[in-house]
Design a protein around this motif. Structure first.
Motif, PDB file in Angstrom:
ATOM      1  N   LEU A 212     -76.687 -50.835  -9.479  1.00  0.00           N
ATOM      2  CA  LEU A 212     -77.026 -51.267  -8.122  1.00  0.00           C
ATOM      3  C   LEU A 212     -77.839 -50.195  -7.396  1.00  0.00           C
ATOM      4  O   LEU A 212     -78.778 -50.510  -6.653  1.00  0.00           O
ATOM      5  N   LEU A 239     -75.414 -57.088 -14.585  1.00  0.00           N
ATOM      6  CA  LEU A 239     -75.315 -57.492 -13.179  1.00  0.00           C
ATOM      7  C   LEU A 239     -75.311 -59.013 -13.045  1.00  0.00           C
ATOM      8  O   LEU A 239     -74.828 -59.546 -12.048  1.00  0.00           O
ATOM      9  N   HIS A 243     -72.747 -59.137 -10.394  1.00  0.00           N
ATOM     10  CA  HIS A 243     -73.429 -59.271  -9.101  1.00  0.00           C
ATOM     11  C   HIS A 243     -74.596 -60.250  -9.258  1.00  0.00           C
ATOM     12  O   HIS A 243     -75.768 -59.855  -9.245  1.00  0.00           O
ATOM     13  N   TYR A 246     -77.641 -60.227  -6.761  1.00  0.00           N
ATOM     14  CA  TYR A 246     -78.552 -59.105  -6.975  1.00  0.00           C
ATOM     15  C   TYR A 246     -79.447 -59.367  -8.186  1.00  0.00           C
ATOM     16  O   TYR A 246     -80.642 -59.067  -8.173  1.00  0.00           O
ATOM     17  N   GLN A 275     -76.413 -56.373   2.892  1.00  0.00           N
ATOM     18  CA  GLN A 275     -76.459 -55.385   1.814  1.00  0.00           C
ATOM     19  C   GLN A 275     -77.226 -54.121   2.185  1.00  0.00           C
ATOM     20  O   GLN A 275     -77.394 -53.222   1.360  1.00  0.00           O
TER      21      GLN A 275
END
Length: 429
Positions: A212, A239, A243, A246, A275
């Motif tokens: 990230l 990810l 996530h 993202y 974010q």
């Protein structure tokens, strides 16, 4: 940090020098018995000296370097050197209270001396280098570290550092670079850290945290436009599970266009702001990337202003400004034609090169082949016509030459006949 050397120019026996330093540190009475008699308890004496050495951080500036160098020299005489040096490095990482202005430079000088005195394969070099990083981070002396980073890969091999230690080191360097405002340097070392995770660790909290971090830096950077370095990394790919939003954003910046980004924002309303991402930066970058994609997909190499305006969702009068920005970003090369209201594309960067791009290349190759075939046919026709014209000209020249030759022979014979008759008649007379 200079090349490694083992030469230290300090005169005196170990006992004399150790006692001298002990007196300076006010522990002379404790150290002296350990240095006397037949049994020299060198390591015990060193333990007391190293423990007391925290006082050196408050010693006068002019005495600081000499006192620390003496301590380092004494420690290097011990077979247990690796037991003492980490404590010294820890002390040097703390503030030098006697010299608030020059203290960091003095401490860095001593740490560099320690680093260079150790053999290249000594594992303590790793700890010394970490202490140097901590000092550079707290003091902002990144320029002193920069030249040494070119040697880091070689040092890691010499230290035989495990992947976890490498990851820790790369992360430290990334932190130091980030604090110094060296965004690109920090980003590259985060990528190095990500490459140290094996297949079983890519979904770990550490891997996902670094992923990230790298993604956010790449998205918000004013100079980073190629996301292939991220999408190829297994921790980044992970990810998609941990996530997914993202990862969806990464896919948009990797290969999609402005319209897709706007749809993403509508679908995840407020998420970008939550974010801590900057929508104005992301929106601008998406426009630049979109123009690069549009330029790469055009077959004619002439990109009309109106097509650019539509793709970037901007007024026609702003087209030239955005084209100039994309050229400055290094994504495309070309020339603006205000008269024709087109952008002449000379070179463009593919954001992603997959099946679609291969099809585009194949289409262009077919177009070039067709063009070359047409040119070849035109040249062949012109050559045939030229050869036929040349043949006709040669034939015409031959006819003229033959006709001229026949006429000249008849006239000459008549003259000879007439001339002969005159001569006969003259002879008769």
């Amino acid at each position: 940090m200079a090349p490694s050397t083992q030469h230290v120019f300090i005169d005196g026996t170990f006992a004399d020098l150790a006692q001298e330093l002990a007196e300076y540190l006010n522990v002379g009475s404790e150290v002296q018995p350990l240095l006397e008699g037949n049994v020299n308890k060198k390591d015990e004496a060193l333990k007391k000296l190293v423990t007391a050495s925290t006082a050196l951080n408050s010693s006068p500036e002019k005495e600081f370097t000499a006192a620390y160098n003496l301590l380092v020299y004494l420690v290097l005489q011990s077979p247990s050197v690796n037991m003492f040096l980490p404590r010294i490095c820890e002390n040097l990482s703390k503030p030098i209270t006697s010299s608030p202005v020059n203290g960091s430079g003095l401490a860095l000088s001593v740490l560099t001396t320690i680093f260079n005195l150790l053999q290249p394969d000594n594992e303590v070099r790793f700890n010394v280098f970490q202490a140097i990083l901590r000092l550079v981070k707290s003091s902002g002396l990144f320029e002193m570290l920069r030249p040494q980073l070119t040697k880091l890969d070689k040092w890691i091999v010499e230290w035989d550092a495990e992947e976890e230690d490498q990851r820790k080191l790369f992360s430290q360097i990334a932190d130091v670079a980030e604090d110094a405002g060296e965004e690109e340097q920090a980003y590259q070392y985060v990528l190095k850290a990500l490459r140290t995770f094996d297949s079983g660790e890519v979904s770990s909290p550490d891997a996902q945290g670094l992923s990230l971090r790298a993604l956010k830096v790449a998205l918000l950077s004013n100079t980073h436009y190629d996301f292939q370095d991220l999408t190829s990394l297994p921790p980044i790919q992970a990810l998609n599970d941990s996530h997914p939003i993202y990862f969806e954003l990464l896919e948009i910046f990797s290969e999609k266009e402005l319209e897709d980004y706007n749809d993403f924002r509508d679908e995840h309303d407020g998420w970008i702001e939550e974010q801590g991402l900057d929508n104005s930066k992301l929106h601008r970058k998406m426009r630049l990337l979109t123009l690069a994609s549009v330029a790469a997909s055009t077959n004619s190499r002439e990109l009309e202003y109106k097509r650019i305006a539509k793709a970037l969702q901007i007024p026609a009068e702003d087209v030239e400004m955005w084209v100039i920005d994309v050229i400055r970003a290094g994504l495309i090369e070309g020339k603006l034609s205000q008269q024709k209201q087109v952008f002449l594309v000379h070179r463009t960067t593919y954001r992603v090169f997959g099946e679609k791009q291969w099809r585009e290349v194949a289409t262009r190759l077919d177009q070039w082949k067709a063009s070359l075939r047409s040119i070849k046919e035109v040249i062949s026709t012109q050559r045939q016509q030229a050869e036929a014209q040349k043949e006709r000209e040669m034939q015409e020249a031959d006819r003229k030459a033959t006709g001229a030759g026949s006429g000249a022979t008849g006239m000459s014979g008549g003259r000879r006949g007439g001339g002969g008759k005159d001569m006969v008649e003259m002879g008769t007379d």
